[in-house]
Scaffold this motif. Structure first.
Motif, PDB file in Angstrom:
ATOM      1  N   MET A   1       0.948  -1.210  -0.069  1.00  0.00           N
ATOM      2  CA  MET A   1       0.008  -0.017   0.094  1.00  0.00           C
ATOM      3  C   MET A   1       1.113   1.255  -0.161  1.00  0.00           C
ATOM      4  N   LEU A   2       2.010   1.303   0.732  1.00  0.00           N
ATOM      5  CA  LEU A   2       2.756   2.607   0.878  1.00  0.00           C
ATOM      6  C   LEU A   2       3.667   2.626  -0.379  1.00  0.00           C
ATOM      7  N   GLU A   3       3.838   1.494  -0.910  1.00  0.00           N
ATOM      8  CA  GLU A   3       4.641   1.662  -2.132  1.00  0.00           C
ATOM      9  C   GLU A   3       3.766   2.208  -3.467  1.00  0.00           C
ATOM     10  N   ALA A   4       2.506   1.605  -3.454  1.00  0.00           N
ATOM     11  CA  ALA A   4       1.544   2.132  -4.439  1.00  0.00           C
ATOM     12  C   ALA A   4       1.197   3.771  -4.215  1.00  0.00           C
ATOM     13  N   PHE A   5       1.248   3.917  -2.827  1.00  0.00           N
ATOM     14  CA  PHE A   5       1.007   5.386  -2.558  1.00  0.00           C
ATOM     15  C   PHE A   5       2.104   6.197  -3.176  1.00  0.00           C
ATOM     16  N   LEU A   6       3.433   6.028  -2.745  1.00  0.00           N
ATOM     17  CA  LEU A   6       4.312   6.723  -3.276  1.00  0.00           C
ATOM     18  C   LEU A   6       4.363   6.642  -4.637  1.00  0.00           C
ATOM     19  N   GLU A   7       4.111   5.658  -5.543  1.00  0.00           N
ATOM     20  CA  GLU A   7       4.208   5.630  -7.025  1.00  0.00           C
ATOM     21  C   GLU A   7       3.105   6.726  -7.372  1.00  0.00           C
TER      22      GLU A   7
END
Length: 71
Positions: A53-59
């Motif tokens: 979720m954090l990776e998708a948010f940052l991307e």
């Protein structure tokens, strides 16, 4: 090795991060994990979902990506 096509792999050593969250967020994350299981038919723990979720948010944060890009 000269001539190898594969570049050197980046550091893939996991970094442990411990955080405290409010009960409301914990409840929401549990609900998200349940929704994920309903959607994909696969039970995944919140601990497994949060990094994705954090990776998708940052991307998805265009402003952040722009700020990080070399000028």
């Amino acid at each position: 090795m000269a001539g190898i096509r594969l570049a050197r792999l980046p550091n893939r050593t996991p970094v442990k991060l411990t955080i405290a969250i409010l009960p409301e967020l914990a409840t929401a994350l549990d609900a998200y994990a349940a929704h994920y299981a309903e959607t994909y038919g696969e039970t995944v723990s919140v601990n497994e979902l949060v990094p994705a979720m954090l990776e998708a948010f940052l991307e998805g944060d265009r402003s952040f990506k722009k700020a990080r890009s070399p000028r």
